[in-house]
Design a protein around this motif. Structure first.
Motif, PDB file in Angstrom:
ATOM      1  N   LYS A  46      35.079  44.967  21.998  1.00  0.00           N
ATOM      2  CA  LYS A  46      36.315  44.625  22.701  1.00  0.00           C
ATOM      3  C   LYS A  46      37.561  44.747  21.839  1.00  0.00           C
ATOM      4  CE  LYS A  46      34.531  40.136  22.154  1.00  0.00           C
ATOM      5  NZ  LYS A  46      33.201  40.636  22.037  1.00  0.00           N
ATOM      6  N   TYR A 143      36.668  35.437  28.206  1.00  0.00           N
ATOM      7  CA  TYR A 143      37.391  36.303  27.282  1.00  0.00           C
ATOM      8  C   TYR A 143      38.696  36.680  27.969  1.00  0.00           C
ATOM      9  CZ  TYR A 143      37.984  39.294  23.290  1.00  0.00           C
ATOM     10  OH  TYR A 143      38.448  39.832  22.124  1.00  0.00           O
ATOM     11  N   LEU A 145      42.391  38.901  28.255  1.00  0.00           N
ATOM     12  CA  LEU A 145      43.133  40.126  27.970  1.00  0.00           C
ATOM     13  C   LEU A 145      44.550  39.971  28.500  1.00  0.00           C
ATOM     14  CD1 LEU A 145      40.498  42.702  29.282  1.00  0.00           C
ATOM     15  CD2 LEU A 145      40.844  41.998  26.930  1.00  0.00           C
ATOM     16  N   ILE A 153      45.871  47.345  28.220  1.00  0.00           N
ATOM     17  CA  ILE A 153      45.587  46.133  27.463  1.00  0.00           C
ATOM     18  C   ILE A 153      46.537  46.055  26.265  1.00  0.00           C
ATOM     19  CG2 ILE A 153      43.848  44.874  26.129  1.00  0.00           C
ATOM     20  CD1 ILE A 153      41.722  46.297  27.883  1.00  0.00           C
ATOM     21  N   ASN A 156      43.941  41.120  23.148  1.00  0.00           N
ATOM     22  CA  ASN A 156      42.728  40.490  23.641  1.00  0.00           C
ATOM     23  C   ASN A 156      42.259  39.430  22.657  1.00  0.00           C
ATOM     24  OD1 ASN A 156      42.340  42.753  21.974  1.00  0.00           O
ATOM     25  ND2 ASN A 156      40.194  42.862  22.492  1.00  0.00           N
TER      26      ASN A 156
END
Length: 174
Positions: A46, A143, A145, A153, A156
């Motif tokens: 990620k 999680y 973002l 994005i 994050n």
């Protein structure tokens, strides 16, 4: 009479060192596919998703927001997701942070229904297969973002406050 013994010891040590070197090189040859796999996972991690577009990454419908928004990756059976989302919505009601949740699940219909019942009126929720989240490097939930209005994005983190602070900074600039 025993003058040749030191030479035999040196030769034996040399052969032993050569043997160890061959074993090490063979083991590394066996481990190379493992290292390649680790590299592939790192690429899917990620942390490498900043700059990517969520609509193409997750193959979800395009949602129009007037500003940047926070995308929360949740899971239907994750109690921390429930608690965190409740806290986020309660603490940030005056900020009016746009929030979208990608709800991963493994076919737990009751859990999915419970999540929708609790949060449908407060945030936009999109159901997504857990495999799609995991394959894109998001195996954990929650999680967060920070996403710009075009779906790219920006930041994050597994820590909401880091995303919240960046959202405030982005909104001040905009």
């Amino acid at each position: 009479m025993y003058d040749y013994i030191p030479n035999i010891i040196i030769i034996a040590l040399f052969i032993f060192a050569l043997f160890i070197a061959i074993l090490v090189s063979i083991n590394f040859a066996f481990l190379m596919p493992v290292f390649k796999h680790v590299d592939t996972l790192r690429k899917k991690n990620k942390s490498n998703k900043v700059g990517e577009n969520i609509y193409s990454l997750f193959n979800i419908p395009i949602i129009s927001f007037q500003s940047s928004f926070i995308l929360i990756i949740s899971h239907a059976t994750c109690s921390i997701c429930y608690e965190t989302l409740d806290k986020i919505l309660e603490e940030n009601i005056h900020k009016k942070i746009p929030v979208l949740s990608l709800l991963g699940s493994d076919d737990e219909r009751n859990s999915i229904s419970d999540f929708h019942l609790k949060f449908d009126k407060k945030i936009l929720i999109i159901d997504i297969e857990q495999d799609k989240l995991s394959m894109n490097g998001f195996p954990i939930a929650p999680y967060y973002l920070l996403v710009d209005r075009n779906g790219e994005i920006i930041k994050n983190s597994a820590v909401f406050e880091m995303i919240e602070n960046k959202w405030e900074e982005v909104e001040r600039i905009a």
